[in-house]
Design a protein around this motif. Structure first.
Motif, short mmCIF file in Angstrom:
data_model
loop_
_atom_site.label_atom_id
_atom_site.label_comp_id
_atom_site.label_asym_id
_atom_site.label_seq_id
_atom_site.Cartn_x
_atom_site.Cartn_y
_atom_site.Cartn_z
N LEU A 157 0.86 -1.20 0.00
CA LEU A 157 0.00 0.00 0.00
C LEU A 157 0.89 1.25 0.00
O LEU A 157 1.99 1.22 0.57
CB LEU A 157 -0.89 0.02 1.25
N ALA A 158 0.40 2.30 -0.63
CA ALA A 158 1.22 3.53 -0.72
C ALA A 158 0.35 4.77 -0.74
O ALA A 158 -0.86 4.69 -0.97
CB ALA A 158 2.09 3.49 -1.98
N ASN A 159 1.02 5.91 -0.51
CA ASN A 159 0.38 7.24 -0.62
C ASN A 159 -0.81 7.40 0.31
O ASN A 159 -1.84 7.95 -0.08
CB ASN A 159 -0.09 7.51 -2.06
N ILE A 160 -0.66 6.94 1.52
CA ILE A 160 -1.78 7.05 2.47
C ILE A 160 -1.70 8.38 3.21
O ILE A 160 -0.67 8.70 3.81
CB ILE A 160 -1.77 5.86 3.46
N ASP A 161 -2.77 9.12 3.15
CA ASP A 161 -2.88 10.41 3.85
C ASP A 161 -2.59 10.20 5.35
O ASP A 161 -3.00 9.19 5.92
CB ASP A 161 -4.32 10.91 3.64
N PRO A 162 -1.89 11.14 5.99
CA PRO A 162 -1.53 10.95 7.41
C PRO A 162 -2.73 10.68 8.32
O PRO A 162 -2.63 9.87 9.25
CB PRO A 162 -0.86 12.28 7.79
N GLN A 163 -3.86 11.34 8.04
CA GLN A 163 -5.04 11.09 8.89
C GLN A 163 -5.55 9.66 8.71
O GLN A 163 -6.01 9.03 9.67
CB GLN A 163 -6.15 12.09 8.56
N ILE A 164 -5.49 9.17 7.49
CA ILE A 164 -5.93 7.78 7.25
C ILE A 164 -4.91 6.80 7.81
O ILE A 164 -5.27 5.75 8.35
CB ILE A 164 -6.19 7.55 5.75
N TYR A 165 -3.63 7.17 7.69
CA TYR A 165 -2.60 6.28 8.25
C TYR A 165 -2.84 6.10 9.76
O TYR A 165 -2.63 5.02 10.30
CB TYR A 165 -1.19 6.83 7.98
N GLU A 166 -3.30 7.16 10.40
CA GLU A 166 -3.59 7.06 11.83
C GLU A 166 -4.66 5.99 12.10
O GLU A 166 -4.62 5.30 13.12
CB GLU A 166 -4.05 8.42 12.37
N VAL A 167 -5.62 5.86 11.18
CA VAL A 167 -6.65 4.82 11.33
C VAL A 167 -5.99 3.44 11.29
O VAL A 167 -6.34 2.54 12.07
CB VAL A 167 -7.72 4.94 10.22
N PHE A 168 -5.01 3.28 10.39
CA PHE A 168 -4.28 2.01 10.34
C PHE A 168 -3.52 1.76 11.64
O PHE A 168 -3.44 0.63 12.12
CB PHE A 168 -3.28 2.01 9.16
N VAL A 169 -2.97 2.82 12.21
CA VAL A 169 -2.20 2.67 13.46
C VAL A 169 -3.14 2.31 14.61
O VAL A 169 -2.85 1.39 15.39
CB VAL A 169 -1.41 3.97 13.77
N ILE A 170 -4.27 3.02 14.71
CA ILE A 170 -5.22 2.77 15.80
C ILE A 170 -5.71 1.32 15.76
O ILE A 170 -5.87 0.67 16.79
CB ILE A 170 -6.41 3.75 15.71
N THR A 171 -5.96 0.83 14.56
CA THR A 171 -6.47 -0.54 14.41
C THR A 171 -5.34 -1.58 14.36
O THR A 171 -5.60 -2.78 14.23
CB THR A 171 -7.30 -0.66 13.12
N ARG A 172 -4.10 -1.09 14.43
CA ARG A 172 -2.88 -1.92 14.33
C ARG A 172 -2.76 -2.60 12.96
O ARG A 172 -1.99 -3.56 12.82
CB ARG A 172 -2.81 -2.96 15.46
N LEU A 173 -3.50 -2.13 12.00
CA LEU A 173 -3.39 -2.74 10.67
C LEU A 173 -2.11 -2.30 9.96
O LEU A 173 -1.74 -2.87 8.94
CB LEU A 173 -4.62 -2.39 9.81
N ASN A 174 -1.42 -1.31 10.52
CA ASN A 174 -0.08 -0.98 9.99
C ASN A 174 0.89 -2.13 10.23
O ASN A 174 1.94 -2.21 9.59
CB ASN A 174 0.45 0.32 10.62
N LYS A 175 0.52 -3.04 11.17
CA LYS A 175 1.36 -4.23 11.41
C LYS A 175 1.03 -5.35 10.43
O LYS A 175 1.82 -6.28 10.23
CB LYS A 175 1.14 -4.76 12.84
N LEU A 176 -0.17 -5.29 9.86
CA LEU A 176 -0.62 -6.35 8.95
C LEU A 176 -0.18 -6.06 7.52
O LEU A 176 0.20 -6.96 6.78
CB LEU A 176 -2.15 -6.48 9.01
N PHE A 177 -0.26 -4.77 7.14
CA PHE A 177 0.01 -4.40 5.75
C PHE A 177 1.43 -3.84 5.59
O PHE A 177 1.99 -3.27 6.52
CB PHE A 177 -0.99 -3.32 5.30
N ASN A 178 1.94 -3.99 4.37
CA ASN A 178 3.19 -3.34 4.00
C ASN A 178 2.84 -1.96 3.44
O ASN A 178 2.26 -1.85 2.36
CB ASN A 178 3.92 -4.15 2.93
#
Lengths: 145, 118
Positions: B83-104
């Protein structure tokens, strides 16, 4: 049915059917009011996300077994200090405390179960009524937002 | 059939997916997006998918769910998803849900391209 935890004082109330245009119009209207009160873009992002999740839950889960034309009730009040939105469906309700933690390693690959935790993460507080068919979202404006 | 909500292109054996809409919130749209990307995955032996969020301002937990389903399908075929080009506010959603650990997740599509292994 609202209780003391999910009541909103001086709220505007509407009935909403599962129609994307109507949902967008309502959310845009609430956010326009918040924006005109000077809420920051990050606050607006948080409020939109939480309302979206609550409305989706109401229709997708609350009304899962009901006629698709069954409306939900939305109440809202926007002031310079807070945005409050209550969403009530006509389903049987659920117990939010029984939801599994979606951030646990064993749940990360599960495609559902994140809506309530996102509401809780982005709102100042989130209250469900005892039946579990009404949720009140409250975003209290921080001093710098 | 409804209009595609995606722009799909091929680049060096990598399928690049971009979203037409700025908001990925609508259940019906999300389902259509899921089906379209699933068709891409099913056509490939070992799918290599790069999803760019460059146009996206908002996404819901249902959209995250679709991404997880896509990720699961790609893994079943021992493919790769970046995944790429994720807006910082949306990236925060990935962090909150810990999906930043699931996805590259990468800042740019160039970095995501470079992360694919042959």
């Amino acid at each position: 049915m609202s209780d003391s935890q999910t009541h909103i004082k001086d709220a505007t109330a509407i009935e909403l059917v599962y129609d994307r245009k109507q949902i967008n119009m309502l959310i845009d209207h609430i956010l326009d009011q918040a924006e005109s009160q000077g809420y920051s873009s990050s606050a607006l992002f948080a409020i939109r996300l939480a309302i979206e999740e609550a409305i989706t839950n109401a229709f997708e889960h609350g009304h899962e077994k009901l006629d698709p034309s069954t409306p939900i009730r939305v109440e809202y009040a926007v002031t310079k200090y807070a945005v409050e939105v209550a969403i009530e469906d006509q389903g049987p309700g659920f117990s939010p405390s029984t939801l599994p933690d979606p951030t646990l390693q064993e749940n990360l690959s599960k495609p559902s179960g994140r809506g309530v935790m996102l509401m809780q993460a982005y709102m100042t507080d989130v209250h469900f009524n005892n039946t579990g068919n009404r949720v009140k979202l409250r975003y209290i404006r921080p001093n710098d937002a | 059939m409804t209009d595609s909500r995606l722009r799909i292109s091929e680049n060096d054996g990598i399928t690049v997916v971009e979203f037409v809409d700025r908001n990925i919130l609508d259940e019906a749209n999300i389902q259509a997006i899921n089906e379209e990307i699933t068709a891409v995955i099913e056509r490939a032996d070992t799918p290599k998918l790069l999803i760019s969020f460059s146009n996206v301002d908002h996404l819901s937990s249902a959209a995250l769910g679709a991404l997880i389903t896509i990720n699961n399908k790609i893994r079943e075929k021992t493919g790769q998803l970046h995944l790429a080009n994720i807006d910082p506010q949306i990236y925060e959603v990935f962090v909150i849900t810990r999906l930043n650990k699931l996805f590259n997740i990468h800042e740019t599509t160039d970095e995501a391209h470079a992360a694919f292994t042959s």
